[in-house]
Design a protein around this motif. Structure first.
Motif, PDB file in Angstrom:
ATOM      1  N   ALA A 100       0.612  -1.017   0.360  1.00  0.00           N
ATOM      2  CA  ALA A 100       0.092   0.192  -0.189  1.00  0.00           C
ATOM      3  C   ALA A 100       0.368   1.344   0.193  1.00  0.00           C
ATOM      4  O   ALA A 100       0.659   2.290  -0.958  1.00  0.00           O
ATOM      5  CB  ALA A 100      -0.894  -0.025   1.817  1.00  0.00           C
ATOM      6  N   GLY A 101       1.716   1.235   1.074  1.00  0.00           N
ATOM      7  CA  GLY A 101       2.564   2.423   1.274  1.00  0.00           C
ATOM      8  C   GLY A 101       3.455   2.735   0.038  1.00  0.00           C
ATOM      9  O   GLY A 101       3.128   3.655  -0.674  1.00  0.00           O
ATOM     10  N   GLU A 121      -7.041   6.074  -2.920  1.00  0.00           N
ATOM     11  CA  GLU A 121      -5.262   5.652  -2.296  1.00  0.00           C
ATOM     12  C   GLU A 121      -5.694   4.585  -3.775  1.00  0.00           C
ATOM     13  O   GLU A 121      -6.083   3.634  -4.116  1.00  0.00           O
ATOM     14  CB  GLU A 121      -5.323   5.385  -1.338  1.00  0.00           C
ATOM     15  N   PRO A 122      -4.910   4.623  -4.574  1.00  0.00           N
ATOM     16  CA  PRO A 122      -3.972   3.314  -5.595  1.00  0.00           C
ATOM     17  C   PRO A 122      -4.437   1.900  -5.173  1.00  0.00           C
ATOM     18  O   PRO A 122      -3.529   1.806  -3.963  1.00  0.00           O
ATOM     19  CB  PRO A 122      -2.727   3.982  -6.240  1.00  0.00           C
ATOM     20  N   ASP A 123      -4.417   1.046  -5.754  1.00  0.00           N
ATOM     21  CA  ASP A 123      -4.783  -0.196  -5.389  1.00  0.00           C
ATOM     22  C   ASP A 123      -3.154  -0.845  -5.279  1.00  0.00           C
ATOM     23  O   ASP A 123      -2.886  -0.964  -6.482  1.00  0.00           O
ATOM     24  CB  ASP A 123      -5.579  -0.830  -6.368  1.00  0.00           C
ATOM     25  N   PRO A 124      -2.518  -1.277  -5.365  1.00  0.00           N
ATOM     26  CA  PRO A 124      -1.195  -2.339  -4.832  1.00  0.00           C
ATOM     27  C   PRO A 124      -1.497  -3.355  -6.179  1.00  0.00           C
ATOM     28  O   PRO A 124      -0.124  -2.992  -6.837  1.00  0.00           O
ATOM     29  CB  PRO A 124      -0.470  -2.532  -3.239  1.00  0.00           C
ATOM     30  N   GLY A 170       1.562  -4.210  -9.061  1.00  0.00           N
ATOM     31  CA  GLY A 170       2.026  -5.425  -9.028  1.00  0.00           C
ATOM     32  C   GLY A 170       2.494  -5.781  -8.000  1.00  0.00           C
ATOM     33  O   GLY A 170       3.739  -6.067  -7.737  1.00  0.00           O
ATOM     34  N   MET A 171       2.198  -5.151  -7.110  1.00  0.00           N
ATOM     35  CA  MET A 171       2.498  -5.220  -5.419  1.00  0.00           C
ATOM     36  C   MET A 171       1.829  -5.898  -4.695  1.00  0.00           C
ATOM     37  O   MET A 171       0.473  -6.101  -4.905  1.00  0.00           O
ATOM     38  CB  MET A 171       3.041  -3.746  -5.098  1.00  0.00           C
ATOM     39  N   PRO A 172       2.442  -6.935  -3.783  1.00  0.00           N
ATOM     40  CA  PRO A 172       1.559  -7.321  -3.254  1.00  0.00           C
ATOM     41  C   PRO A 172       0.493  -6.382  -1.828  1.00  0.00           C
ATOM     42  O   PRO A 172       0.846  -5.434  -1.270  1.00  0.00           O
ATOM     43  CB  PRO A 172       2.331  -8.196  -1.893  1.00  0.00           C
ATOM     44  N   ALA A 173      -1.238  -7.176  -1.721  1.00  0.00           N
ATOM     45  CA  ALA A 173      -1.726  -5.877  -0.586  1.00  0.00           C
ATOM     46  C   ALA A 173      -1.651  -6.651   0.963  1.00  0.00           C
ATOM     47  O   ALA A 173      -2.338  -6.190   1.373  1.00  0.00           O
ATOM     48  CB  ALA A 173      -2.893  -6.380  -1.678  1.00  0.00           C
ATOM     49  N   GLN A 174      -1.320  -7.891   0.238  1.00  0.00           N
ATOM     50  CA  GLN A 174      -0.971  -8.558   2.127  1.00  0.00           C
ATOM     51  C   GLN A 174      -0.024  -7.710   2.888  1.00  0.00           C
ATOM     52  O   GLN A 174       0.724  -7.163   2.062  1.00  0.00           O
ATOM     53  CB  GLN A 174      -0.748  -9.658   2.048  1.00  0.00           C
ATOM     54  N   ASP A 175      -0.099  -7.300   3.874  1.00  0.00           N
ATOM     55  CA  ASP A 175       1.163  -6.839   5.260  1.00  0.00           C
ATOM     56  C   ASP A 175       1.563  -8.515   5.869  1.00  0.00           C
ATOM     57  O   ASP A 175       1.487  -8.254   6.547  1.00  0.00           O
ATOM     58  CB  ASP A 175      -0.265  -6.571   6.335  1.00  0.00           C
ATOM     59  N   ASP A 176       2.940  -7.608   5.612  1.00  0.00           N
ATOM     60  CA  ASP A 176       3.512  -8.396   6.367  1.00  0.00           C
ATOM     61  C   ASP A 176       4.410  -8.438   7.855  1.00  0.00           C
ATOM     62  O   ASP A 176       5.582  -8.644   8.375  1.00  0.00           O
ATOM     63  CB  ASP A 176       5.373  -8.419   5.558  1.00  0.00           C
ATOM     64  N   GLY A 189      17.478   6.089 -14.114  1.00  0.00           N
ATOM     65  CA  GLY A 189      17.472   5.971 -15.757  1.00  0.00           C
ATOM     66  C   GLY A 189      18.899   5.225 -16.111  1.00  0.00           C
ATOM     67  O   GLY A 189      19.245   4.194 -16.805  1.00  0.00           O
ATOM     68  N   PHE A 190      20.119   5.330 -14.585  1.00  0.00           N
ATOM     69  CA  PHE A 190      21.392   4.990 -14.738  1.00  0.00           C
ATOM     70  C   PHE A 190      21.009   2.723 -14.497  1.00  0.00           C
ATOM     71  O   PHE A 190      22.275   2.508 -15.013  1.00  0.00           O
ATOM     72  CB  PHE A 190      23.082   4.882 -14.158  1.00  0.00           C
ATOM     73  N   CYS A 191      19.755   2.121 -14.397  1.00  0.00           N
ATOM     74  CA  CYS A 191      20.229   0.958 -14.135  1.00  0.00           C
ATOM     75  C   CYS A 191      19.298   0.452 -15.174  1.00  0.00           C
ATOM     76  O   CYS A 191      18.931   0.799 -16.280  1.00  0.00           O
ATOM     77  CB  CYS A 191      18.953   0.837 -12.843  1.00  0.00           C
ATOM     78  N   ASP A 192      19.657  -0.819 -15.400  1.00  0.00           N
ATOM     79  CA  ASP A 192      19.709  -2.256 -16.185  1.00  0.00           C
ATOM     80  C   ASP A 192      17.541  -2.654 -16.028  1.00  0.00           C
ATOM     81  O   ASP A 192      16.684  -2.108 -14.549  1.00  0.00           O
ATOM     82  CB  ASP A 192      20.080  -2.750 -16.239  1.00  0.00           C
ATOM     83  N   GLY A 193      16.631  -3.372 -16.234  1.00  0.00           N
ATOM     84  CA  GLY A 193      15.819  -4.064 -15.345  1.00  0.00           C
ATOM     85  C   GLY A 193      15.632  -4.663 -14.617  1.00  0.00           C
ATOM     86  O   GLY A 193      14.990  -5.102 -14.200  1.00  0.00           O
ATOM     87  N   GLU A 194      16.546  -4.488 -14.031  1.00  0.00           N
ATOM     88  CA  GLU A 194      16.584  -5.813 -12.465  1.00  0.00           C
ATOM     89  C   GLU A 194      16.409  -5.024 -11.633  1.00  0.00           C
ATOM     90  O   GLU A 194      15.115  -5.669 -10.081  1.00  0.00           O
ATOM     91  CB  GLU A 194      18.105  -6.241 -11.875  1.00  0.00           C
ATOM     92  N   PHE A 195      15.949  -3.718 -11.415  1.00  0.00           N
ATOM     93  CA  PHE A 195      15.353  -3.168 -10.201  1.00  0.00           C
ATOM     94  C   PHE A 195      12.990  -2.464 -11.113  1.00  0.00           C
ATOM     95  O   PHE A 195      13.028  -2.195 -10.247  1.00  0.00           O
ATOM     96  CB  PHE A 195      16.016  -2.000  -9.742  1.00  0.00           C
ATOM     97  N   GLY A 196      12.888  -3.048 -11.932  1.00  0.00           N
ATOM     98  CA  GLY A 196      12.329  -2.774 -12.430  1.00  0.00           C
ATOM     99  C   GLY A 196      12.244  -2.223 -13.525  1.00  0.00           C
ATOM    100  O   GLY A 196      12.700  -2.713 -14.442  1.00  0.00           O
ATOM    101  N   TYR A 197      10.948  -0.934 -13.651  1.00  0.00           N
ATOM    102  CA  TYR A 197      11.381  -0.271 -14.663  1.00  0.00           C
ATOM    103  C   TYR A 197      13.083   0.098 -15.451  1.00  0.00           C
ATOM    104  O   TYR A 197      13.742   1.109 -15.038  1.00  0.00           O
ATOM    105  CB  TYR A 197      10.521   1.161 -14.683  1.00  0.00           C
ATOM    106  N   PRO A 198      12.588  -0.797 -16.721  1.00  0.00           N
ATOM    107  CA  PRO A 198      14.590  -0.214 -16.673  1.00  0.00           C
ATOM    108  C   PRO A 198      15.175   0.923 -17.674  1.00  0.00           C
ATOM    109  O   PRO A 198      13.821   1.775 -18.117  1.00  0.00           O
ATOM    110  CB  PRO A 198      14.922  -1.317 -17.981  1.00  0.00           C
TER     111      PRO A 198
END
Length: 289
Positions: free
Chosen positions: A156-157, A180-183, A187-193, A262-271
């Motif tokens: 959620a955060g 409030e946006p839906d996680p 593509g994010m988990p809705a459950q709270d750890d 912008g300096f990252c490859d795709g390993e952290f999400g949006y490349p």
């Protein structure tokens, strides 16, 4: 690559050195820093500077660097002292520095307090939200991220954080009136750890985005400072904070390819576009505007 641990009174700081020290090309080491990103976030960019000695590190309490000061918050002043300690430990004189996001805030604090540590600083998208014309509204939007995180957990955060950082223009009542946006939409988990220690979503890094650079000290420093912004970020929060930071320093922004990561490859999400980004960074470090 060699990995070292610098033990200080407040933290054990882990840093990596790619290439020889002292350098063999006559150039200073190129130090890349972030926050809350640790050294892993710069792997793609560092790999695109094989001709340079590149240094990366994990800020205290993040990645491999452990804290001994009993604190959990992140402040630019403390991190500036840590970066200075690493620069001294390198024993190779002043460095060139590429600093992104919260790392760019730290870097401005470094130059203000230790002006002989850095010859050229490329400060990429410092999130100094109180410098923007809508600073109070930006602070309110940031508080909404923490509130969602505290009430409903990481997914959620992070959904609220993405919505905040992708909002174009000033934070108007139209922003705060949105549901409030839906996680799941991101593509994010809705459950709270149950965890509440994320440095990005909690208030642990608010001192970073609240920081106000010492413009007089920066102007007096011998360091060449370049404030960089991604071409895709111009209208969103980090683009606007970059423009405000540059204005505080009496300059304009220097445009880089891609977005906030912008300096990252795709390993952290949006490349991003690390090849193009590295090319532009090389130009700027060589003196281009």
């Amino acid at each position: 690559m060699e990995t070292h641990t610098l033990r200080t009174a407040g933290a054990d700081l882990v840093y990596d050195v790619r290439g020889p020290l002292p350098t063999t090309d006559g150039r200073p080491p190129l130090f890349m820093i972030g926050q809350p990103m640790d050294a892993t976030g710069f792997a793609a960019l560092a790999a695109r500077f094989p001709e340079r000695t590149v240094v990366t590190y994990d800020p205290r309490g993040l990645g491999r660097s452990t804290r001994k000061d009993g604190r959990t918050d992140h402040t630019p002043q403390t991190q500036a002292d840590d970066v200075h300690a690493v620069v001294e430990a390198l024993g190779a004189g002043p460095v060139e520095m590429f600093a992104s996001s919260g790392g760019a805030v730290t870097a401005l604090a470094v130059v203000a307090k230790y002006p002989t540590d850095v010859t050229t600083l490329v400060a990429h998208e410092p999130p100094l939200i109180t410098l923007t014309p809508d600073g109070p509204a930006a602070v309110r939007a940031r508080a909404g991220v923490r509130e969602a995180y505290e009430k409903r957990g990481w997914g959620a955060g992070m959904a609220v954080f993405v919505a905040m950082t992708s909002w174009e223009g000033e934070f108007t009542e139209a922003y705060f009136a949105r549901p409030e946006p839906d996680p799941a939409a991101f593509g994010m988990p809705a459950q709270d750890d149950g965890s509440r220690d994320d440095p990005l979503l909690s208030d642990r890094s608010w001192a970073v985005s609240d920081y106000r650079p010492d413009a007089d000290a920066l102007a007096a420093a011998p360091t060449r400072i370049v404030v960089a912004v991604g071409e895709e970020s111009r209208d969103v929060q980090t683009g606007r904070t970059s423009a405000a930071t540059a204005a505080l320093l009496g300059q304009g922004v220097t445009v880089f390819p891609s977005h906030h990561a912008g300096f990252c490859d795709g390993e952290f999400g949006y490349p991003g576009k690390p090849d193009e980004f590295a090319h532009r960074l090389r130009q700027v470090l060589d003196g281009a505007s």
